[in-house]
Design an enzyme around this catalytic site. Structure first.
Site, PDB file in Angstrom:
ATOM      1  N   GLU A 153       6.287  49.622  55.001  1.00  0.00           N
ATOM      2  CA  GLU A 153       7.658  49.209  55.304  1.00  0.00           C
ATOM      3  C   GLU A 153       8.537  50.338  55.824  1.00  0.00           C
ATOM      4  OE1 GLU A 153       9.888  49.023  51.058  1.00  0.00           O
ATOM      5  OE2 GLU A 153       7.991  47.968  51.187  1.00  0.00           O
ATOM      6  N   ASN A 154       8.104  51.596  55.663  1.00  0.00           N
ATOM      7  CA  ASN A 154       8.888  52.687  56.219  1.00  0.00           C
ATOM      8  C   ASN A 154       8.584  52.924  57.696  1.00  0.00           C
ATOM      9  OD1 ASN A 154       6.345  53.632  55.215  1.00  0.00           O
ATOM     10  ND2 ASN A 154       7.032  55.737  55.422  1.00  0.00           N
TER      11      ASN A 154
END
Length: 212
Positions: free
Chosen positions: A48-49
């Site tokens: 998700e980063n």
């Protein structure tokens, strides 16, 4: 009966991830799944980063602290992997472009409700991260957890008592003693470790289970 350890649970989850799947591995135990994905399958791991195409954990001498996952652990990037903006990553998650996400949990209900961000205890530190986005955005949600808490209470429950992350979002639960499919029809036992019986599993969970 010999329960599975965390490494063995991760390896068991990896077996069920199909060719061509786009997969998000949640913080903590789920990250271990990356180390056991079959090399002959093309599987695309997303973080998700803002990473797509992650590989297994690096050897100590290959650690690059500019290349980390959402849990701030060093990772590798496979050939063809990409970095992109955090906002684009969440658009990918929310837009239904993740086939499977693998998360940990405090509780999962027999109907597939998920509680994994807060126990509600006064001294607990809530940590939702991207779990809610993944829970509603991924096409399938797999959960990895020990079946029982340290005090012997089942984490597979009739109804979650902790704050919910998502409603009816979990499809399969992998534990140290059994695998369950969960959903509108309740919990069905898919697989048990050697030495475990259906009757004993029913006793441990305290919920109505369906046999395969």
């Amino acid at each position: 009966m010999q329960p599975l350890n965390r490494t063995e649970i991760a390896a068991r989850v990896a077996r069920d991830i199909p060719e061509g799947a786009y997969v998000n591995l949640g913080i903590g135990l789920p990250t271990k799944v990356a180390d056991y994905l079959p090399h002959e399958r093309d599987i695309f791991l997303q973080s998700e980063n803002g990473l797509l195409g992650m590989g297994p954990a690096p050897a100590e001498e290959d650690v690059d602290w500019d290349l980390i996952n959402a849990g701030k652990q060093p990772v590798t990037l496979l050939a063809g992997g990409a970095y992109f903006h955090h906002g684009d990553s969440f658009a990918m998650m929310r837009g239904g472009h993740i086939d499977i996400c693998v998360l940990g949990a405090f509780q999962v209900s027999v109907k597939g409700d998920l509680a994994n961000w807060h126990t509600g205890a006064p001294d607990a530190i809530p940590a939702v991260g991207g779990a809610m986005d993944l829970a509603i955005g991924a096409k399938q949600v797999f959960v990895m957890m020990d079946l029982l808490t340290k005090s012997g209470e089942s984490k597979l429950v009739e109804r979650c008592s902790y704050p919910l992350t998502g409603i009816g979002c979990v499809s399969r639960v992998y534990t140290d003693v059994a695998i369950f499919d969960v959903g509108p029809d309740g919990a069905r036992v898919v697989e048990m470790v050697e030495g475990m019986t259906f009757a004993r599993l029913q006793e441990l969970t305290g919920v109505d289970l369906h046999a395969s």
